[in-house]
Design an enzyme around this catalytic site. Sequence first.
Site: not given
Length: 503
Positions: A2, A28, A101-102, A257, A366
């Site tokens: 995110c 996202g 985020n996470g 990435y 990648d």
Amino acid sequence: MCGIIGVVGHSPVNQSIFDGLTVLQHRGQDAAGMMTCDGGRLYLRKNNGLVRDVIRTRHMLRLLGNMGIGHVRYPTAGSSNSAEAQPFYVNSPFGISMAHNGNLTNARELRDALFRADRRHINTDSDSEVLLNVFAHELGRRAELRLGTEDVFAAVAGLHQRVRGAYAAVAMIIGYGLVAIRDPNGIRPLCYGYRDSEDGREYMVASESVALDALGFTRVRDVAPGEAIYITTDGEVYARQCAEHPQHSPCIFEYVYFARPDSVIDDVSVHRARLRMGDRLADKILRVWPEQDIDVVIPIPDTSRTAALQLAYALGVQYAEGFIKNRYIARTFIMPGQKLRTKSVRQKLNPIPSEFAGRNVLLVDDSIVRGTTSGEIIRMARDAGARRVYFASAAPPVRYPNVYGIDMPAVDELIAHGRSEEQVAAAIGADRLVYQDLADLEASVRESNPRLGRFDVSCFIGEYVTGDIDHAYLAELSAERNDGAKAQRESADEGVPELHNVN
Ligand code: AMP
């Protein structure tokens, strides 16, 4: 994965948050949201979709106030229900909202404890709602009628003691300010910066520095692992280490990435790290394959371009663009179902036959995750007339799931899980496959910042930096992430109207 953002300004922040979220859109595309604070009122708009589709002019006109936070969501372990779009909000104490985020690895235990001991109701399956409630509870335990700076830091310290996993978050407390929080391992990125306006200094917190750049903010630094930065509505900034044993272990996949190449994360330019990945991959090719007969290096757009360009340069081989990407097609990775993904690769990338005809090509990506893209692209290269098709991955084999917020498939859907490199080469149909060595990948990033002692590299080695991941946890995750489960959730999820939504 995110993206999060928070702004404390001297004029309405809605446009800055909108623009910042658009810059973070690569993190996202599943859902977007913004919450602003005007005096004692909060305004919220969130829904499934891209930033520009979710937040329209009519919403912007009503997202009032000089302070706000925003979020773009990439689905992780939870569902794709629009009720789980962020930011989330709780009314006590003070009125707090949060963007996260996470992924928390002890969300289930926390959810139970919040219900049983803290008497708090969690309304969704989202671990972000759990994180917000832990923060609110810790703040409520300490703060009196007025909130003091020490209360904020004590609450973050209490949160670190209870929460495990990855969390980079920004909380907004009505009438007080923003709090940027990064977990003690600093797994997910978070930085902050300032911009001087006519009325004074304004602050922004964001997942990636590129959001600061785009809006004319100067990056001050990354939020340190375990640290909290409290920015008040008056523009005062307080920082404090709130974790007992912080150990910086940033997720290396951000560099491989996820992040935009023009971002700087933990004092490392993502672009430069990717160039070095190309250099080191070239060194490895020369080492393990001295008699290589590559005629041309062709990147698989877009992320791998940087590494592929440098790899070709270091090998002294021609670099060519051989695939044209249709930007307007949905991303393949998050599409449930293998058939859909395979079809979508063909629609997304089209080869230019003259770049392949009669040549030995080295395709560079990648990473190889499911192998869907790689297998299909190798077939396309052969159909376009390539003589031999070799493949190089800028990352080592992805063999284990990610539990810190990256949507990796269930473990048995990872093509390298339980396969040797030769078996992966055979499975994707490559004449030869070269993977980056993990030590080289780490060195590619660390070269810009030798203080980065360790990284989260769990998806390559199966060891998790938070030390709390066991077989049962992975089995549960696998059940949630396999294609069957995803398809079921897709059909069950209907958008639930939100209580506070600005429609
Ligand atoms: P595949 O091997 O077919 O699963 O596709 C790998 C490609 O997906 C690589 O080119 C990456 O650029 C991209 N990729 C890797 N990890 C992710 C992820 N978690 N979400 C979306 N795309 C990813």
